[in-house]
Design a protein around this motif. Structure first.
Motif, PDB file in Angstrom:
ATOM      1  N   ILE A 292      -2.112   3.929   2.980  1.00 55.22           N
ATOM      2  CA  ILE A 292      -2.921   2.739   2.652  1.00 55.22           C
ATOM      3  C   ILE A 292      -2.283   1.558   3.370  1.00 55.22           C
ATOM      4  O   ILE A 292      -1.224   1.062   2.964  1.00 55.22           O
ATOM      5  CB  ILE A 292      -2.981   2.480   1.136  1.00 55.22           C
ATOM      6  CG1 ILE A 292      -3.515   3.707   0.400  1.00 55.22           C
ATOM      7  CG2 ILE A 292      -3.851   1.260   0.843  1.00 55.22           C
ATOM      8  CD1 ILE A 292      -3.453   3.571  -1.122  1.00 55.22           C
TER       9      ILE A 292
ATOM     10  N   ASN B 110      -5.971  -4.377   7.648  1.00 56.62           N
ATOM     11  CA  ASN B 110      -7.283  -5.025   7.586  1.00 56.62           C
ATOM     12  C   ASN B 110      -7.271  -6.237   6.662  1.00 56.62           C
ATOM     13  O   ASN B 110      -7.923  -7.254   6.940  1.00 56.62           O
ATOM     14  CB  ASN B 110      -8.345  -4.019   7.130  1.00 56.62           C
ATOM     15  CG  ASN B 110      -8.668  -2.997   8.192  1.00 56.62           C
ATOM     16  OD1 ASN B 110      -8.545  -3.272   9.387  1.00 56.62           O
ATOM     17  ND2 ASN B 110      -9.079  -1.793   7.774  1.00 56.62           N
ATOM     18  N   ALA B 111      -6.520  -6.136   5.566  1.00 60.72           N
ATOM     19  CA  ALA B 111      -6.432  -7.270   4.645  1.00 60.72           C
ATOM     20  C   ALA B 111      -5.737  -8.456   5.311  1.00 60.72           C
ATOM     21  O   ALA B 111      -6.156  -9.610   5.162  1.00 60.72           O
ATOM     22  CB  ALA B 111      -5.692  -6.859   3.377  1.00 60.72           C
TER      23      ALA B 111
ATOM     24  N   PRO C 178      -2.016  -2.325   4.946  1.00 56.95           N
ATOM     25  CA  PRO C 178      -2.484  -3.696   4.686  1.00 56.95           C
ATOM     26  C   PRO C 178      -3.079  -4.375   5.918  1.00 56.95           C
ATOM     27  O   PRO C 178      -3.434  -5.548   5.849  1.00 56.95           O
ATOM     28  CB  PRO C 178      -1.200  -4.404   4.252  1.00 56.95           C
ATOM     29  CG  PRO C 178      -0.121  -3.703   4.996  1.00 56.95           C
ATOM     30  CD  PRO C 178      -0.548  -2.267   5.108  1.00 56.95           C
TER      31      PRO C 178
ATOM     32  N   HIS D 195      -8.095 -10.061   7.830  1.00 57.27           N
ATOM     33  CA  HIS D 195      -9.137 -10.842   7.159  1.00 57.27           C
ATOM     34  C   HIS D 195      -8.575 -12.144   6.597  1.00 57.27           C
ATOM     35  O   HIS D 195      -9.184 -13.221   6.762  1.00 57.27           O
ATOM     36  CB  HIS D 195      -9.748 -10.008   6.030  1.00 57.27           C
ATOM     37  CG  HIS D 195     -10.668 -10.790   5.141  1.00 57.27           C
ATOM     38  ND1 HIS D 195     -11.900 -11.226   5.549  1.00 57.27           N
ATOM     39  CD2 HIS D 195     -10.502 -11.232   3.854  1.00 57.27           C
ATOM     40  CE1 HIS D 195     -12.482 -11.910   4.565  1.00 57.27           C
ATOM     41  NE2 HIS D 195     -11.648 -11.923   3.528  1.00 57.27           N
TER      42      HIS D 195
ATOM     43  N   GLY E 215       0.829  -1.207   0.000  1.00 54.72           N
ATOM     44  CA  GLY E 215       0.000   0.000   0.000  1.00 54.72           C
ATOM     45  C   GLY E 215       0.858   1.250   0.000  1.00 54.72           C
ATOM     46  O   GLY E 215       1.755   1.390  -0.827  1.00 54.72           O
TER      47      GLY E 215
ATOM     48  N   ASN F  44     -10.354  -4.655  -1.984  1.00 54.73           N
ATOM     49  CA  ASN F  44     -11.204  -3.949  -1.031  1.00 54.73           C
ATOM     50  C   ASN F  44     -10.457  -2.880  -0.240  1.00 54.73           C
ATOM     51  O   ASN F  44     -11.055  -1.897   0.214  1.00 54.73           O
ATOM     52  CB  ASN F  44     -11.835  -4.948  -0.055  1.00 54.73           C
ATOM     53  CG  ASN F  44     -12.885  -5.813  -0.716  1.00 54.73           C
ATOM     54  OD1 ASN F  44     -13.386  -5.489  -1.799  1.00 54.73           O
ATOM     55  ND2 ASN F  44     -13.225  -6.931  -0.085  1.00 54.73           N
ATOM     56  N   GLN F  45      -9.140  -3.065  -0.100  1.00 53.19           N
ATOM     57  CA  GLN F  45      -8.344  -2.115   0.680  1.00 53.19           C
ATOM     58  C   GLN F  45      -7.461  -1.220  -0.185  1.00 53.19           C
ATOM     59  O   GLN F  45      -6.656  -0.449   0.344  1.00 53.19           O
ATOM     60  CB  GLN F  45      -7.465  -2.888   1.674  1.00 53.19           C
ATOM     61  CG  GLN F  45      -8.244  -3.708   2.688  1.00 53.19           C
ATOM     62  CD  GLN F  45      -9.112  -2.860   3.585  1.00 53.19           C
ATOM     63  OE1 GLN F  45      -8.705  -1.778   4.020  1.00 53.19           O
ATOM     64  NE2 GLN F  45     -10.328  -3.335   3.872  1.00 53.19           N
TER      65      GLN F  45
END
Length: 382
Positions: free
Chosen positions: A202, A206-207, A204, A210, A190, A281-282
């Motif tokens: 940006i 949350n990615a 990473p 998940h 990101g 999504n991110q």
């Protein structure tokens, strides 16, 4: 028994010498030199070196035409610190023969002793000391080496010692015996930001959060059938070790495991789709690479029949065992070229597990394994 008491003493000491000097995948230069020196003292008709890396093969020729029978052992050790008080414990910090490949080499060395004294009547016996089994690259490199075509087998055998099975008992069955597996490396990229203003970058994070659960949720089944899949997260890292930077980079390493190669393709596709969706999504860039690729290992009926007869002739108790095992083994590459079979030889029901820091190959298995292989060689080649 084709080995003398003195042979057993010398083979045991040689195995322990190898144990003291472990080398990991693709670094087995000194181990290969030790193997070559031992083979030269046992009069093969030919020695092939630098095979697929540091691989070594000894060829014993019969007087008459016939098939080529290969028996394979592995050269490499593991990047694990050994915990042992044994005089022959590893002398190399952070590395150890904790899977028993030193013992497998000693079994092939015993075959060299026997074949050096009495050649096969026909065909060829090839003793292959293969590099880089532990990372899955060795068998593929050997098969791709032009020198391999000169010794390519018509049938191939191997074994693996197996804690959990009673000592000296063998497990042998037709069909798939080892799972397919591969290491998946997901890289997410990101944009960095000051930790006080993370919204300007940006991340990473949350990615990664998940994918940790989403990837493992792809696992299915506890029995090893065609639908079995297992995803194990083995490593993850994110950002720099600093408090002032919101991260831009992350990696997730996962081992994907299935019973068969065909099922592996489907599992890879689903894992890649999850990674792509999480990145999208991110607002992240995603790259995917694979390492330690193992094909499933499958025992051919005709090769199993030869080993079964040898086990029975040598009085080694055996059954089909508990079916396929989850661990991978790159011997399957040879099975794609010729009928092949691997059997498991019990190290003891309560013996330390493979890859444990206190594991050490049981020396008394050297003679048992060598007798079985020599019987198979004599039955086929005379």
């Amino acid at each position: 028994m084709f080995l003398t008491n003195q042979d057993v003493i010398e083979l045991t000491e040689w195995r322990r010498r190898l144990h003291r000097m472990p080398e990991v995948s693709r670094e087995e230069a000194k181990t290969a030199e030790e193997v070559q020196a031992f083979l030269e003292a046992n009069a093969p008709d030919r020695i092939v070196t630098s095979l697929g890396g540091h691989g070594v093969a000894a060829v014993y020729e019969g007087r008459e035409p016939g098939p080529t029978v290969m028996v394979r052992a592995e050269l490499d050790a593991l990047p694990i610190e050994e915990i042992s008080d044994a005089p022959h414990r590893s002398a190399i910090p952070g590395k150890g023969h904790l899977c028993g490949h030193d013992g497998h080499m000693a079994i092939l060395a015993a075959l060299a002793r026997g074949l050096g004294r009495q050649r096969p009547r026909r065909g060829r016996a090839v003793l292959l000391f293969q590099p880089a089994e532990e990372d899955g690259s060795g068998a593929a490199a050997v098969v791709a080496d032009p020198k391999f075509r000169e010794i390519a087998p018509d049938i191939a055998f191997s074994l693996h010692n197996m804690p959990g099975i009673p000592f000296g008992k063998a497990a042998l069955a037709e069909g798939v015996v080892n799972c397919a597996s591969r290491g998946m490396r997901i890289t997410l990229t990101g944009k960095t930001a000051h930790a006080s203003m993370p919204e300007t970058g940006i991340s990473p994070m949350n990615a990664v959060a998940h994918l940790m659960s989403a990837l493992t949720a792809l696992s299915h089944g506890s029995t090893l059938d065609e639908t079995f899949s297992l995803v194990t997260i083995t490593h993850a890292e994110m950002g720099e070790p600093a408090f002032g930077i919101a991260p831009a980079h992350a990696e997730i390493w996962a081992t994907l495991r299935t019973l068969t190669d065909s099922r592996m393709q489907d599992l890879c596709a689903r894992a890649e789709a999850l990674a792509a969706e999480a990145a999208r999504n991110q607002g992240l860039k995603v790259d995917i690479a694979y390492d330690d690729v193992f094909h499933h290992c499958e025992n051919a009926p005709e090769a199993v029949a030869h080993l079964r007869r040898a086990l029975e002739a040598e009085g080694v108790p055996h059954d089909e065992g508990a079916g396929p095992i989850r661990a991978s083994e790159d011997f399957g590459r040879f099975g794609q070229k010729a009928p092949a079979a691997m059997f498991f030889l019990g190290a003891g029901e309560t013996y330390p597990s493979l890859h444990n820091p206190d594991y050490d190959f049981p020396d008394d298995l050297i003679g048992i394994g060598a007798r079985v292989f020599m019987r198979a060689l004599r039955d086929i080649l005379g």
